[in-house]
Design a protein around this motif. Structure first.
Motif, PDB file in Angstrom:
ATOM      1  N   TRP A   1       8.749  -6.150  87.630  1.00 60.24           N
ATOM      2  CA  TRP A   1       9.075  -5.079  87.664  1.00 60.24           C
ATOM      3  C   TRP A   1      10.315  -4.742  87.933  1.00 60.24           C
ATOM      4  O   TRP A   1      11.122  -3.648  87.781  1.00 60.24           O
ATOM      5  N   PHE A   2      10.686  -5.118  89.542  1.00 58.47           N
ATOM      6  CA  PHE A   2      11.386  -4.498  90.842  1.00 58.47           C
ATOM      7  C   PHE A   2      11.482  -3.008  89.997  1.00 58.47           C
ATOM      8  O   PHE A   2      12.803  -1.651  90.229  1.00 58.47           O
ATOM      9  N   ARG A   3      10.003  -1.901  90.634  1.00 55.42           N
ATOM     10  CA  ARG A   3      10.204  -0.510  89.905  1.00 55.42           C
ATOM     11  C   ARG A   3      11.026  -0.353  87.840  1.00 55.42           C
ATOM     12  O   ARG A   3      11.335   1.029  88.738  1.00 55.42           O
ATOM     13  N   ARG A   4      11.304  -0.956  87.174  1.00 53.46           N
ATOM     14  CA  ARG A   4      11.802  -1.123  85.725  1.00 53.46           C
ATOM     15  C   ARG A   4      11.064  -0.485  85.446  1.00 53.46           C
ATOM     16  O   ARG A   4      11.074   0.243  84.298  1.00 53.46           O
ATOM     17  N   LEU A   5       9.630  -0.488  84.778  1.00 51.90           N
ATOM     18  CA  LEU A   5       8.533  -0.599  84.073  1.00 51.90           C
ATOM     19  C   LEU A   5       8.166   1.655  84.280  1.00 51.90           C
ATOM     20  O   LEU A   5       7.607   1.552  85.387  1.00 51.90           O
ATOM     21  N   TYR A   6       8.485   1.087  83.115  1.00 56.23           N
ATOM     22  CA  TYR A   6       6.710   3.033  83.210  1.00 56.23           C
ATOM     23  C   TYR A   6       6.474   2.768  81.426  1.00 56.23           C
ATOM     24  O   TYR A   6       7.247   2.897  80.234  1.00 56.23           O
TER      25      TYR A   6
ATOM     26  N   GLU B   1       1.759   2.805  85.229  1.00 53.75           N
ATOM     27  CA  GLU B   1       3.136   2.189  85.885  1.00 53.75           C
ATOM     28  C   GLU B   1       3.955   2.832  85.722  1.00 53.75           C
ATOM     29  O   GLU B   1       4.893   2.453  85.184  1.00 53.75           O
ATOM     30  N   ALA B   2       4.125   3.636  86.406  1.00 50.24           N
ATOM     31  CA  ALA B   2       5.373   4.364  86.553  1.00 50.24           C
ATOM     32  C   ALA B   2       6.211   4.625  87.783  1.00 50.24           C
ATOM     33  O   ALA B   2       6.665   4.593  88.745  1.00 50.24           O
ATOM     34  N   ASN B   3       6.956   3.418  87.858  1.00 51.80           N
ATOM     35  CA  ASN B   3       8.033   2.932  88.449  1.00 51.80           C
ATOM     36  C   ASN B   3       8.183   2.754  89.479  1.00 51.80           C
ATOM     37  O   ASN B   3       8.387   2.830  90.884  1.00 51.80           O
ATOM     38  N   ALA B   4       6.754   1.990  90.179  1.00 54.15           N
ATOM     39  CA  ALA B   4       5.811   1.651  91.417  1.00 54.15           C
ATOM     40  C   ALA B   4       6.220   0.835  92.245  1.00 54.15           C
ATOM     41  O   ALA B   4       5.726   0.215  93.114  1.00 54.15           O
ATOM     42  N   GLY B   5       5.675  -0.806  90.960  1.00 58.13           N
ATOM     43  CA  GLY B   5       6.102  -1.906  91.234  1.00 58.13           C
ATOM     44  C   GLY B   5       6.859  -2.754  91.843  1.00 58.13           C
ATOM     45  O   GLY B   5       7.896  -2.673  91.031  1.00 58.13           O
ATOM     46  N   SER B   6       7.766  -2.732  92.913  1.00 56.14           N
ATOM     47  CA  SER B   6       8.284  -2.940  93.914  1.00 56.14           C
ATOM     48  C   SER B   6       8.428  -4.707  93.570  1.00 56.14           C
ATOM     49  O   SER B   6       6.911  -5.556  93.611  1.00 56.14           O
ATOM     50  N   GLY B   7       9.454  -5.339  93.395  1.00 51.50           N
ATOM     51  CA  GLY B   7       9.121  -7.048  93.427  1.00 51.50           C
ATOM     52  C   GLY B   7       9.258  -7.454  91.980  1.00 51.50           C
ATOM     53  O   GLY B   7       9.352  -6.263  91.152  1.00 51.50           O
ATOM     54  N   TRP B   8       8.647  -8.897  92.115  1.00 55.48           N
ATOM     55  CA  TRP B   8       9.037  -9.063  91.035  1.00 55.48           C
ATOM     56  C   TRP B   8       7.322  -8.891  89.984  1.00 55.48           C
ATOM     57  O   TRP B   8       6.291  -8.554  90.474  1.00 55.48           O
TER      58      TRP B   8
END
Length: 316
Positions: free
Chosen positions: A262-267, A253-260
């Motif tokens: 992660w909202f692109r915050r998880l690496y 998960e390289a800042n790919a997940g938009s929305g809840w």
């Protein structure tokens, strides 16, 4: 209250109040934290939790969890609804002993008649986790088991890579991510970009907006995964018991997940020893899902997982 263990080379933080998680491992030579940190954190929250997946994720800290008696989506098993990723990672664990270099913890599950016992020891460059799962019932019980360590920045970046000597990579049938197609089985080097060392897999860096959900199989009798960080100057090797964990889930998960959530915050990048393949059904003769390991009345299994600091392998 968190427990901090230290050796000459590593600092390890364990949280008994939720999951006996290993929330961080710090390389003391460089001051580098190696495990992923989740933006959902471990903070208290007023969020209304609608389902078991939301419950598990809304305070997911990153780091390393033990998943039992379930791993993956919630399911009904032995007459009870077992939540997303199981109960162990949410449970409060009792501290039996603790000193500077080790701690011993246990918990008793409600969704399965299991006693879980965990010993975490740090000595020199190695962290050793020994888990025992005991069936307290008079009936046979089966349980899924997954070790759930995730690595992240600043340890990993766009120049990092991982070595996993496995015969096959199996991509998820429904949500494989951006780096591979769905429901594929092939040699890892065939499906993913090769890194700078023969047999290695290149890893995307923070902000790459790339993702993957797959699993390694055919991992051999002494399986391991080595995360290599040229810019940090060292590698971390994860070793596990292939008899207990014949597979390893592999997700990126390289800042790919938009929305809840992660909202692109998880690496985070993870290789997770597992006793089942993720999903359901069958792919190329390989059974996904299933009940995991069967324990007879009073039976227990003990397994050891080791994480150690290593020198970088020689490049080409």
């Amino acid at each position: 209250m968190a427990i901090t263990l230290r050796s000459s080379d590593l600092e390890v933080v364990v949280t008994p109040e939720r999951g006996a998680d290993i929330v961080q491992v710090v390389d003391l030579r460089t001051g580098t934290p190696v495990l992923a940190v989740s933006p959902t954190g471990r903070q208290s929250s007023t969020m209304s939790v609608a389902d078991s997946m939301a419950q598990w994720l809304h305070a997911y800290p990153g780091g390393w969890q033990l998943l039992a008696p379930n791993a993956g989506p919630e399911r009904t098993h032995d007459g009870v609804r077992q939540g997303f990723h199981g109960e162990a990672g949410l449970a409060r664990w009792s501290v039996l002993t603790a000193d500077e270099g080790s701690c011993e913890l246990e918990t008793f599950l409600a969704s399965a008649p299991l006693r879980l016992h965990r010993v975490v020891t740090v000595e020199g460059t190695a962290l050793v986790v020994t888990d025992t799962v005991e069936n307290l019932s008079r009936d046979p019980v089966s349980t899924r088991l997954v070790q759930h360590p995730a690595f992240g920045a600043p340890f990993l970046d766009a120049d990092s890579y991982v070595l996993v000597p496995a015969g096959a990579l199996i991509t998820d049938a429904e949500a494989p991510g951006s780096l591979a197609g769905a429901d594929l089985v092939d040699a890892p080097a065939t499906l993913l970009a090769e890194g700078p060392v023969p047999g290695s897999i290149a890893l995307p860096g923070p902000g790459a907006r790339e993702s993957l959900f797959a699993a390694f199989s055919d991992v051999g009798s002494a399986p391991h995964a080595t995360f290599c960080s040229p810019n940090s100057g060292f590698a971390m090797r994860l070793e596990w018991d292939g008899a207990v964990f014949p597979h390893a889930w592999f997700w990126i998960e390289a800042n790919a997940g938009s929305g809840w959530p992660w909202f692109r915050r998880l690496y985070a990048i993870a290789v997770e020893p597992a006793n089942v393949l993720p999903g359901d059904g069958e792919t190329a003769g390989r059974q996904r899902g299933g009940d995991g390991v069967r324990l007879e009345p009073g039976e227990h299994i003990t397994t050891t997982t080791r994480l150690s600091r290593q020198p970088l392998p020689d490049a080409r």
